[in-house]
Design a protein around this motif. Structure first.
Motif, PDB file in Angstrom:
ATOM      1  N   ALA A  76      29.388 -23.021 -18.641  1.00  0.00           N
ATOM      2  CA  ALA A  76      29.386 -23.934 -17.495  1.00  0.00           C
ATOM      3  C   ALA A  76      30.743 -23.907 -16.811  1.00  0.00           C
ATOM      4  O   ALA A  76      31.781 -23.884 -17.471  1.00  0.00           O
ATOM      5  CB  ALA A  76      29.061 -25.351 -17.945  1.00  0.00           C
ATOM      6  N   MET A  77      30.724 -23.892 -15.475  1.00  0.00           N
ATOM      7  CA  MET A  77      31.936 -24.092 -14.680  1.00  0.00           C
ATOM      8  C   MET A  77      31.870 -25.501 -14.108  1.00  0.00           C
ATOM      9  O   MET A  77      30.813 -25.963 -13.665  1.00  0.00           O
ATOM     10  CB  MET A  77      32.019 -23.068 -13.554  1.00  0.00           C
ATOM     11  CG  MET A  77      32.101 -21.630 -14.023  1.00  0.00           C
ATOM     12  SD  MET A  77      31.982 -20.434 -12.644  1.00  0.00           S
ATOM     13  CE  MET A  77      33.559 -20.708 -11.802  1.00  0.00           C
ATOM     14  N   GLY A  78      32.995 -26.189 -14.101  1.00  0.00           N
ATOM     15  CA  GLY A  78      33.034 -27.539 -13.546  1.00  0.00           C
ATOM     16  C   GLY A  78      34.386 -27.831 -12.931  1.00  0.00           C
ATOM     17  O   GLY A  78      35.395 -27.209 -13.289  1.00  0.00           O
ATOM     18  N   LEU A 127      23.220 -31.446 -17.403  1.00  0.00           N
ATOM     19  CA  LEU A 127      22.026 -31.406 -18.254  1.00  0.00           C
ATOM     20  C   LEU A 127      20.904 -30.627 -17.575  1.00  0.00           C
ATOM     21  O   LEU A 127      20.249 -29.774 -18.195  1.00  0.00           O
ATOM     22  CB  LEU A 127      21.563 -32.834 -18.575  1.00  0.00           C
ATOM     23  CG  LEU A 127      20.245 -32.968 -19.363  1.00  0.00           C
ATOM     24  CD1 LEU A 127      20.370 -32.312 -20.735  1.00  0.00           C
ATOM     25  CD2 LEU A 127      19.851 -34.438 -19.499  1.00  0.00           C
ATOM     26  N   LYS A 128      20.689 -30.879 -16.280  1.00  0.00           N
ATOM     27  CA  LYS A 128      19.639 -30.164 -15.541  1.00  0.00           C
ATOM     28  C   LYS A 128      19.922 -28.670 -15.489  1.00  0.00           C
ATOM     29  O   LYS A 128      18.997 -27.847 -15.623  1.00  0.00           O
ATOM     30  CB  LYS A 128      19.521 -30.729 -14.120  1.00  0.00           C
ATOM     31  CG  LYS A 128      18.848 -32.086 -14.037  1.00  0.00           C
ATOM     32  CD  LYS A 128      18.778 -32.551 -12.579  1.00  0.00           C
ATOM     33  CE  LYS A 128      18.061 -33.896 -12.465  1.00  0.00           C
ATOM     34  NZ  LYS A 128      18.023 -34.377 -11.048  1.00  0.00           N
ATOM     35  N   ALA A 129      21.193 -28.318 -15.293  1.00  0.00           N
ATOM     36  CA  ALA A 129      21.557 -26.895 -15.253  1.00  0.00           C
ATOM     37  C   ALA A 129      21.254 -26.223 -16.588  1.00  0.00           C
ATOM     38  O   ALA A 129      20.713 -25.103 -16.627  1.00  0.00           O
ATOM     39  CB  ALA A 129      23.036 -26.739 -14.906  1.00  0.00           C
ATOM     40  N   ALA A 130      21.577 -26.901 -17.685  1.00  0.00           N
ATOM     41  CA  ALA A 130      21.310 -26.334 -19.018  1.00  0.00           C
ATOM     42  C   ALA A 130      19.812 -26.206 -19.265  1.00  0.00           C
ATOM     43  O   ALA A 130      19.334 -25.184 -19.785  1.00  0.00           O
ATOM     44  CB  ALA A 130      21.959 -27.207 -20.085  1.00  0.00           C
ATOM     45  N   GLU A 131      19.068 -27.239 -18.903  1.00  0.00           N
ATOM     46  CA  GLU A 131      17.611 -27.213 -19.117  1.00  0.00           C
ATOM     47  C   GLU A 131      16.959 -26.092 -18.314  1.00  0.00           C
ATOM     48  O   GLU A 131      16.096 -25.370 -18.822  1.00  0.00           O
ATOM     49  CB  GLU A 131      17.011 -28.572 -18.726  1.00  0.00           C
ATOM     50  CG  GLU A 131      17.353 -29.696 -19.702  1.00  0.00           C
ATOM     51  CD  GLU A 131      16.835 -31.039 -19.224  1.00  0.00           C
ATOM     52  OE1 GLU A 131      16.498 -31.163 -18.023  1.00  0.00           O
ATOM     53  OE2 GLU A 131      16.764 -31.980 -20.050  1.00  0.00           O
ATOM     54  N   LYS A 132      17.376 -25.945 -17.052  1.00  0.00           N
ATOM     55  CA  LYS A 132      16.794 -24.901 -16.207  1.00  0.00           C
ATOM     56  C   LYS A 132      17.160 -23.516 -16.720  1.00  0.00           C
ATOM     57  O   LYS A 132      16.329 -22.592 -16.712  1.00  0.00           O
ATOM     58  CB  LYS A 132      17.292 -25.066 -14.769  1.00  0.00           C
ATOM     59  CG  LYS A 132      16.470 -24.286 -13.746  1.00  0.00           C
ATOM     60  CD  LYS A 132      15.051 -24.828 -13.647  1.00  0.00           C
ATOM     61  CE  LYS A 132      14.236 -24.117 -12.601  1.00  0.00           C
ATOM     62  NZ  LYS A 132      12.860 -24.639 -12.491  1.00  0.00           N
ATOM     63  N   PHE A 185      28.946 -33.369 -22.812  1.00  0.00           N
ATOM     64  CA  PHE A 185      28.403 -32.010 -22.700  1.00  0.00           C
ATOM     65  C   PHE A 185      27.545 -31.672 -23.920  1.00  0.00           C
ATOM     66  O   PHE A 185      26.692 -30.795 -23.862  1.00  0.00           O
ATOM     67  CB  PHE A 185      29.528 -30.979 -22.589  1.00  0.00           C
ATOM     68  CG  PHE A 185      30.229 -30.966 -21.264  1.00  0.00           C
ATOM     69  CD1 PHE A 185      29.521 -30.833 -20.078  1.00  0.00           C
ATOM     70  CD2 PHE A 185      31.610 -31.079 -21.195  1.00  0.00           C
ATOM     71  CE1 PHE A 185      30.172 -30.809 -18.853  1.00  0.00           C
ATOM     72  CE2 PHE A 185      32.272 -31.055 -19.978  1.00  0.00           C
ATOM     73  CZ  PHE A 185      31.550 -30.927 -18.807  1.00  0.00           C
ATOM     74  N   GLY A 186      27.809 -32.388 -25.031  1.00  0.00           N
ATOM     75  CA  GLY A 186      27.054 -32.118 -26.255  1.00  0.00           C
ATOM     76  C   GLY A 186      27.209 -30.667 -26.665  1.00  0.00           C
ATOM     77  O   GLY A 186      28.276 -30.075 -26.580  1.00  0.00           O
ATOM     78  N   ASP A 187      26.090 -30.074 -27.110  1.00  0.00           N
ATOM     79  CA  ASP A 187      26.109 -28.653 -27.492  1.00  0.00           C
ATOM     80  C   ASP A 187      25.250 -27.825 -26.530  1.00  0.00           C
ATOM     81  O   ASP A 187      24.686 -26.798 -26.904  1.00  0.00           O
ATOM     82  CB  ASP A 187      25.629 -28.482 -28.934  1.00  0.00           C
ATOM     83  CG  ASP A 187      24.212 -29.025 -29.146  1.00  0.00           C
ATOM     84  OD1 ASP A 187      23.630 -29.573 -28.178  1.00  0.00           O
ATOM     85  OD2 ASP A 187      23.690 -28.892 -30.263  1.00  0.00           O
ATOM     86  N   LEU A 188      25.192 -28.275 -25.273  1.00  0.00           N
ATOM     87  CA  LEU A 188      24.353 -27.602 -24.275  1.00  0.00           C
ATOM     88  C   LEU A 188      24.892 -26.222 -23.913  1.00  0.00           C
ATOM     89  O   LEU A 188      24.125 -25.320 -23.573  1.00  0.00           O
ATOM     90  CB  LEU A 188      24.272 -28.453 -22.994  1.00  0.00           C
ATOM     91  CG  LEU A 188      23.682 -29.860 -23.125  1.00  0.00           C
ATOM     92  CD1 LEU A 188      23.828 -30.606 -21.803  1.00  0.00           C
ATOM     93  CD2 LEU A 188      22.226 -29.785 -23.544  1.00  0.00           C
ATOM     94  N   PHE A 189      26.224 -26.072 -23.965  1.00  0.00           N
ATOM     95  CA  PHE A 189      26.852 -24.845 -23.485  1.00  0.00           C
ATOM     96  C   PHE A 189      27.651 -24.180 -24.608  1.00  0.00           C
ATOM     97  O   PHE A 189      28.002 -24.815 -25.603  1.00  0.00           O
ATOM     98  CB  PHE A 189      27.768 -25.149 -22.297  1.00  0.00           C
ATOM     99  CG  PHE A 189      27.089 -25.907 -21.189  1.00  0.00           C
ATOM    100  CD1 PHE A 189      26.227 -25.261 -20.322  1.00  0.00           C
ATOM    101  CD2 PHE A 189      27.286 -27.268 -21.036  1.00  0.00           C
ATOM    102  CE1 PHE A 189      25.585 -25.955 -19.298  1.00  0.00           C
ATOM    103  CE2 PHE A 189      26.658 -27.986 -20.023  1.00  0.00           C
ATOM    104  CZ  PHE A 189      25.792 -27.314 -19.154  1.00  0.00           C
ATOM    105  N   SER A 190      27.943 -22.909 -24.405  1.00  0.00           N
ATOM    106  CA  SER A 190      28.796 -22.202 -25.362  1.00  0.00           C
ATOM    107  C   SER A 190      30.272 -22.338 -24.991  1.00  0.00           C
ATOM    108  O   SER A 190      31.140 -22.228 -25.856  1.00  0.00           O
ATOM    109  CB  SER A 190      28.415 -20.721 -25.402  1.00  0.00           C
ATOM    110  OG  SER A 190      27.094 -20.565 -25.895  1.00  0.00           O
ATOM    111  N   TYR A 191      30.540 -22.575 -23.699  1.00  0.00           N
ATOM    112  CA  TYR A 191      31.911 -22.725 -23.225  1.00  0.00           C
ATOM    113  C   TYR A 191      31.862 -23.472 -21.904  1.00  0.00           C
ATOM    114  O   TYR A 191      30.928 -23.279 -21.111  1.00  0.00           O
ATOM    115  CB  TYR A 191      32.562 -21.341 -23.021  1.00  0.00           C
ATOM    116  CG  TYR A 191      33.992 -21.385 -22.521  1.00  0.00           C
ATOM    117  CD1 TYR A 191      35.055 -21.502 -23.411  1.00  0.00           C
ATOM    118  CD2 TYR A 191      34.284 -21.286 -21.158  1.00  0.00           C
ATOM    119  CE1 TYR A 191      36.370 -21.528 -22.956  1.00  0.00           C
ATOM    120  CE2 TYR A 191      35.595 -21.319 -20.693  1.00  0.00           C
ATOM    121  CZ  TYR A 191      36.636 -21.441 -21.597  1.00  0.00           C
ATOM    122  OH  TYR A 191      37.930 -21.478 -21.153  1.00  0.00           O
ATOM    123  N   VAL A 192      32.857 -24.326 -21.651  1.00  0.00           N
ATOM    124  CA  VAL A 192      32.950 -25.031 -20.370  1.00  0.00           C
ATOM    125  C   VAL A 192      34.297 -24.687 -19.735  1.00  0.00           C
ATOM    126  O   VAL A 192      35.354 -24.968 -20.302  1.00  0.00           O
ATOM    127  CB  VAL A 192      32.811 -26.557 -20.531  1.00  0.00           C
ATOM    128  CG1 VAL A 192      32.905 -27.244 -19.163  1.00  0.00           C
ATOM    129  CG2 VAL A 192      31.488 -26.910 -21.210  1.00  0.00           C
TER     130      VAL A 192
END
Length: 403
Positions: A183-185, A166-171, A214-221
């Motif tokens: 996002a890479m995980g 979440l912090k990565a997406a917000e930043k 992950f919700g809809d924070l990213f376009s791809y994980v």
């Protein structure tokens, strides 16, 4: 922009005493050819670059040779650390590699913005941002507290993973507004299908992360850790690319994959099959069935095929074990090698218990299985069992992170 998602290279891996260096070289040659013909611009490697935290000199050489060969294709590389990797070892040459357009995030940095890598088009415009989040260790996810109950520790890890992403997406939204984020995980997601070559992580995989978070924070994980390629149930495209090579016999039927994202078409990836360079074969049954199947088997691929043999009989018989040993010793066929054999008996007499145990291979058992057998011999309460099990799992993960 064309982006490749791969993970779990496990350079330096041994499969029943067979190093997979040749397999990796063949994969790398194929990968470089694919990158050139498809004009790939970015390659994401989502953790477990090495098989050991302290890799051998040969494994390190193969890693650096691979980076140099890949850079000659002019693609950008982004590499994150996995649970098998040493963050400090991966991060050590990061400043030098940065000059070669190789970005390394071995361990979670103190500032989350250091995980964000903007990918630019040739005109300098940002096309997408990669949130390169490595394997999150216990120290990254929760503070050390006294008297934290077992369930709370599991929940703290899950919450820590969610908060980090979440912090990565917000930043990213602050620094690169309206730019899609990949996002890479490197984690264990709930509801996936694993193989027996993966180490348990985050309290024995009990802190499995719900990808729906992950919700809809990213376009791809782009996930790593699970060796079988598969989609994870989530609101957005979330995938394990899987390992490019079979790393255990449980993966012998898997079709290994890369995932190709073309941002002009969207973020639903195309699955690209990787050629099989050697076949892993498992043969089981009675002595006569094993003999028959060994006579029929034919090698496939460029490298020596590896075979596991399991004798299965109703009743224990030492003569059958002797026949199996003789059969394996005398087996000779070009490009085929028996690397493991064992015997199992359905009806084991109490008197033959010790003999049967002698034919079990320690390498077939996970530390958790051995530990559970030992715990079962004690009359612990369920609460104490949970606490002892938690302590053991944390010790195993600490040991694995060092070796």
């Amino acid at each position: 922009m064309k982006i490749l998602h791969t993970a779990d290279w496990h350079i330096g891996k041994k499969l029943h005493k067979h190093y997979l260096y040749e397999d990796f070289n063949l994969f790398l040659n194929w990968l470089i050819s694919f990158i050139k013909t498809q004009h790939i611009e970015v390659v994401l490697i989502s953790g477990d670059v090495f098989d050991l935290a302290n890799p051998s000199a040969e494994a390190r050489k193969q890693y650096y040779r691979a980076l140099l060969q890949l850079r000659k294709t002019n693609c950008q590389l982004i590499i994150t650390g996995g649970n098998h990797d040493s963050p400090s070892m991966l991060d050590a040459p990061k400043e030098i590699l940065k000059e070669l357009e190789v970005t390394i995030v071995g361990g979670m940095p103190a500032n989350v913005e250091d995980c964000l890598i903007p990918l630019q088009q040739k005109n300098g415009k940002n096309e997408v941002v990669v949130a390169a989040i490595p394997f999150l260790r216990d120290s990254d996810l929760r503070p050390v507290e006294e008297n934290v109950i077992y369930e709370n520790r599991i929940e703290a890890i899950r919450k820590g993973i969610e908060t980090t992403f979440l912090k990565a997406a917000e930043k990213s939204n602050i620094l690169y507004p309206e730019i899609p984020i990949i996002a890479m995980g490197h984690l264990y997601a709930a509801g996936i299908e694993s193989s027996d070559s993966e180490r348990d992580i985050q309290i024995g995989n009990q802190a499995a992360f719900q990808a729906s978070q992950f919700g809809d924070l990213f376009s791809y994980v782009a996930l790593g850790h699970i060796h079988r390629p598969q989609r994870v149930s989530a609101q957005i495209p979330t995938f394990y690319s899987g390992s490019p090579l079979p790393l255990s016999f449980s993966e012998r039927k898997d079709e290994k994959r890369l995932l190709l994202i073309d941002t002009e078409k969207g973020f639903e990836p195309e699955s690209i099959a990787i050629p099989a360079f050697r076949k892993l074969i498992r043969i089981s049954g009675s002595i006569s069935e094993i003999q028959e199947n060994l006579a029929k088997v034919q090698p496939k691929g460029e490298l020596t095929n590896l075979i596991e043999v399991e004798l299965k009989e109703e009743n224990y018989d030492a003569n059958l074990i002797a026949q199996l040993d003789e059969l394996v010793t005398n087996f000779e066929k070009p490009n085929l090698e028996i690397v493991k054999h064992r015997a199992t008996f359905k009806n084991q007499l109490r008197e033959s218990g010790k003999l049967f145990a002698n034919h079990q291979h320690l390498e077939d058992l996970k530390p958790q299985e051995v530990f559970e057998k030992l715990v079962a011999q004690h009359s612990y309460s369920e609460e104490l069992k949970a606490k002892v099990s938690l302590a053991f799992q944390e010790l195993v993960e600490e040991v694995n992170s060092k070796y």
